[in-house]
Design a protein around this motif. Sequence first.
Motif, PDB file in Angstrom:
ATOM      1  N   ASP A 135     -91.043 -30.710 -70.166  1.00 40.01           N
ATOM      2  CA  ASP A 135     -91.180 -30.550 -68.707  1.00 40.01           C
ATOM      3  C   ASP A 135     -92.143 -29.437 -68.322  1.00 40.01           C
ATOM      4  O   ASP A 135     -91.923 -28.719 -67.341  1.00 40.01           O
ATOM      5  N   THR A 136     -93.229 -29.275 -69.069  1.00 44.87           N
ATOM      6  CA  THR A 136     -94.216 -28.234 -68.757  1.00 44.87           C
ATOM      7  C   THR A 136     -95.554 -28.832 -68.323  1.00 44.87           C
ATOM      8  O   THR A 136     -96.538 -28.111 -68.202  1.00 44.87           O
ATOM      9  N   PHE A 137     -95.588 -30.140 -68.076  1.00 40.21           N
ATOM     10  CA  PHE A 137     -96.845 -30.772 -67.709  1.00 40.21           C
ATOM     11  C   PHE A 137     -97.431 -30.161 -66.444  1.00 40.21           C
ATOM     12  O   PHE A 137     -98.638 -29.944 -66.343  1.00 40.21           O
ATOM     13  N   VAL A 138     -96.575 -29.875 -65.475  1.00 41.11           N
ATOM     14  CA  VAL A 138     -97.055 -29.330 -64.199  1.00 41.11           C
ATOM     15  C   VAL A 138     -97.741 -27.983 -64.391  1.00 41.11           C
ATOM     16  O   VAL A 138     -98.659 -27.621 -63.634  1.00 41.11           O
ATOM     17  N   GLU A 139     -97.338 -27.228 -65.415  1.00 37.64           N
ATOM     18  CA  GLU A 139     -97.952 -25.933 -65.690  1.00 37.64           C
ATOM     19  C   GLU A 139     -99.232 -26.067 -66.505  1.00 37.64           C
ATOM     20  O   GLU A 139    -100.148 -25.248 -66.368  1.00 37.64           O
ATOM     21  N   GLU A 140     -99.306 -27.080 -67.346  1.00 39.93           N
ATOM     22  CA  GLU A 140    -100.489 -27.277 -68.188  1.00 39.93           C
ATOM     23  C   GLU A 140    -101.625 -27.953 -67.431  1.00 39.93           C
ATOM     24  O   GLU A 140    -102.797 -27.686 -67.697  1.00 39.93           O
ATOM     25  N   PHE A 141    -101.296 -28.797 -66.487  1.00 42.43           N
ATOM     26  CA  PHE A 141    -102.315 -29.568 -65.786  1.00 42.43           C
ATOM     27  C   PHE A 141    -103.167 -28.646 -64.910  1.00 42.43           C
ATOM     28  O   PHE A 141    -102.644 -27.721 -64.274  1.00 42.43           O
ATOM     29  N   PRO A 142    -104.491 -28.861 -64.848  1.00 44.21           N
ATOM     30  CA  PRO A 142    -105.373 -28.009 -64.023  1.00 44.21           C
ATOM     31  C   PRO A 142    -105.184 -28.270 -62.531  1.00 44.21           C
ATOM     32  O   PRO A 142    -105.934 -29.029 -61.917  1.00 44.21           O
ATOM     33  N   GLN A 143    -104.202 -27.625 -61.953  1.00 46.19           N
ATOM     34  CA  GLN A 143    -103.860 -27.865 -60.556  1.00 46.19           C
ATOM     35  C   GLN A 143    -104.930 -27.357 -59.586  1.00 46.19           C
ATOM     36  O   GLN A 143    -104.936 -27.746 -58.420  1.00 46.19           O
ATOM     37  N   GLN A 144    -105.831 -26.481 -60.040  1.00 42.96           N
ATOM     38  CA  GLN A 144    -106.847 -25.912 -59.158  1.00 42.96           C
ATOM     39  C   GLN A 144    -108.126 -26.742 -59.090  1.00 42.96           C
ATOM     40  O   GLN A 144    -109.118 -26.318 -58.511  1.00 42.96           O
ATOM     41  N   ASP A 145    -108.080 -27.935 -59.629  1.00 43.13           N
ATOM     42  CA  ASP A 145    -109.233 -28.835 -59.598  1.00 43.13           C
ATOM     43  C   ASP A 145    -109.276 -29.560 -58.244  1.00 43.13           C
ATOM     44  O   ASP A 145    -109.251 -30.783 -58.159  1.00 43.13           O
ATOM     45  N   TYR A 146    -109.355 -28.782 -57.173  1.00 41.56           N
ATOM     46  CA  TYR A 146    -109.184 -29.313 -55.817  1.00 41.56           C
ATOM     47  C   TYR A 146    -110.309 -30.250 -55.393  1.00 41.56           C
ATOM     48  O   TYR A 146    -110.061 -31.229 -54.673  1.00 41.56           O
ATOM     49  N   VAL A 147    -111.522 -29.973 -55.812  1.00 38.05           N
ATOM     50  CA  VAL A 147    -112.647 -30.787 -55.350  1.00 38.05           C
ATOM     51  C   VAL A 147    -112.536 -32.219 -55.851  1.00 38.05           C
ATOM     52  O   VAL A 147    -112.686 -33.177 -55.084  1.00 38.05           O
ATOM     53  N   MET A 148    -112.255 -32.390 -57.139  1.00 37.00           N
ATOM     54  CA  MET A 148    -112.126 -33.738 -57.671  1.00 37.00           C
ATOM     55  C   MET A 148    -110.854 -34.422 -57.176  1.00 37.00           C
ATOM     56  O   MET A 148    -110.804 -35.646 -57.063  1.00 37.00           O
ATOM     57  N   LYS A 149    -109.829 -33.632 -56.874  1.00 38.26           N
ATOM     58  CA  LYS A 149    -108.649 -34.223 -56.238  1.00 38.26           C
ATOM     59  C   LYS A 149    -109.040 -34.841 -54.900  1.00 38.26           C
ATOM     60  O   LYS A 149    -108.648 -35.960 -54.581  1.00 38.26           O
ATOM     61  N   ALA A 150    -109.823 -34.088 -54.122  1.00 39.96           N
ATOM     62  CA  ALA A 150    -110.257 -34.583 -52.817  1.00 39.96           C
ATOM     63  C   ALA A 150    -111.171 -35.789 -52.954  1.00 39.96           C
ATOM     64  O   ALA A 150    -111.090 -36.732 -52.164  1.00 39.96           O
ATOM     65  N   ASN A 151    -112.048 -35.783 -53.972  1.00 41.04           N
ATOM     66  CA  ASN A 151    -112.934 -36.925 -54.189  1.00 41.04           C
ATOM     67  C   ASN A 151    -112.158 -38.165 -54.596  1.00 41.04           C
ATOM     68  O   ASN A 151    -112.589 -39.293 -54.335  1.00 41.04           O
ATOM     69  N   THR A 152    -111.018 -37.965 -55.260  1.00 44.08           N
ATOM     70  CA  THR A 152    -110.166 -39.098 -55.623  1.00 44.08           C
ATOM     71  C   THR A 152    -109.460 -39.652 -54.399  1.00 44.08           C
ATOM     72  O   THR A 152    -109.301 -40.860 -54.246  1.00 44.08           O
ATOM     73  N   GLY A 153    -109.023 -38.763 -53.519  1.00 42.59           N
ATOM     74  CA  GLY A 153    -108.356 -39.201 -52.295  1.00 42.59           C
ATOM     75  C   GLY A 153    -107.522 -38.088 -51.700  1.00 42.59           C
ATOM     76  O   GLY A 153    -107.034 -37.208 -52.425  1.00 42.59           O
ATOM     77  N   ARG A 154    -107.360 -38.120 -50.397  1.00 42.32           N
ATOM     78  CA  ARG A 154    -106.568 -37.099 -49.725  1.00 42.32           C
ATOM     79  C   ARG A 154    -105.147 -37.060 -50.280  1.00 42.32           C
ATOM     80  O   ARG A 154    -104.537 -36.006 -50.421  1.00 42.32           O
ATOM     81  N   TRP A 155    -104.608 -38.224 -50.611  1.00 43.24           N
ATOM     82  CA  TRP A 155    -103.254 -38.321 -51.142  1.00 43.24           C
ATOM     83  C   TRP A 155    -103.128 -37.573 -52.466  1.00 43.24           C
ATOM     84  O   TRP A 155    -102.070 -37.025 -52.775  1.00 43.24           O
ATOM     85  N   MET A 156    -104.207 -37.520 -53.247  1.00 44.42           N
ATOM     86  CA  MET A 156    -104.176 -36.771 -54.500  1.00 44.42           C
ATOM     87  C   MET A 156    -104.266 -35.277 -54.239  1.00 44.42           C
ATOM     88  O   MET A 156    -103.620 -34.464 -54.910  1.00 44.42           O
ATOM     89  N   LEU A 157    -105.055 -34.888 -53.249  1.00 44.41           N
ATOM     90  CA  LEU A 157    -105.205 -33.476 -52.917  1.00 44.41           C
ATOM     91  C   LEU A 157    -103.905 -32.883 -52.401  1.00 44.41           C
ATOM     92  O   LEU A 157    -103.616 -31.702 -52.624  1.00 44.41           O
ATOM     93  N   GLU A 158    -103.101 -33.685 -51.729  1.00 46.16           N
ATOM     94  CA  GLU A 158    -101.880 -33.191 -51.106  1.00 46.16           C
ATOM     95  C   GLU A 158    -100.707 -33.093 -52.075  1.00 46.16           C
ATOM     96  O   GLU A 158     -99.639 -32.618 -51.707  1.00 46.16           O
TER      97      GLU A 158
END
Length: 254
Positions: A135-158
């Motif tokens: 249960d450490t995936f949320v800590e390992e995943f690069p959560q600060q990759d905001y730009v590509m999250k936004a490029n994927t979709g607003r739903w991903m950024l949120e």
Amino acid sequence: MQGGHFYEFCPVSSDEGASLTIYDEDRNRIPAYWDMDQQCFVAQDDALKELKFDSYMDSGTQNLLMQYQDITWEFVKANGSPQFVYINFYKRGDGIQTADSVLKGYEKLFTGRGYIWGRAIPLLKEHILVGSGPDTFVEEFPQQDYVMKANTGRWMLEQIPSKAHSLYLQSALQTGILSLLCLLIFWGSYAVSSVRSLKQKKDSSFFVVDAVILLSVTAFLFMGLMNDSNLAVSPLFWGMLGLGCAMKKTDFSR
């Protein structure tokens, strides 16, 4: 950075109002004017023409807003601070980073799984022998990759990705690639022995039971390609897998 170019934004707020000065990477000044119809600053630059800006001072904190399509990016700079800080959807200050990735251009694949897999796969090189822990995936995943999250979709950024959406990728990250290989060998040996056993039990009353168990286990493992290990069904899976293994050790011919 926009379109591969770097820009410096210098908003200024005073009693006379707000102004915005923009410089490109060569320190050339880009004119920005206040659009009365849109109620925002507009930069006279082709690379920035789709962006809208606003700036204001609030309790000694300088605020800079940047809007692109339906997403508003908010940055704040406290009095005396050397730089702006990004304010995420949870109203917390954070940095913006560009994560290592694969599957570039396929981020929207399988309802956003392409983005999550593409950022999670590069993390595997750090977990060949030992994983990050349960249960450490949320800590390992690069959560600060905001730009590509936004490029994927607003739903991903949120959202905050908290699982890998893949049983195998999740296992490799959290318990290590070596442990995943052991699981694959175990599951594969069970499948092979089950198929051989079914060929010998065609006339046995347990043929149907053995076949149903094999089919159920196979279906769960196939589902694991695009879904995590679900607490609601995992105990049933391991129970049926254990029963299937036990049946290989039992002689039902009597």
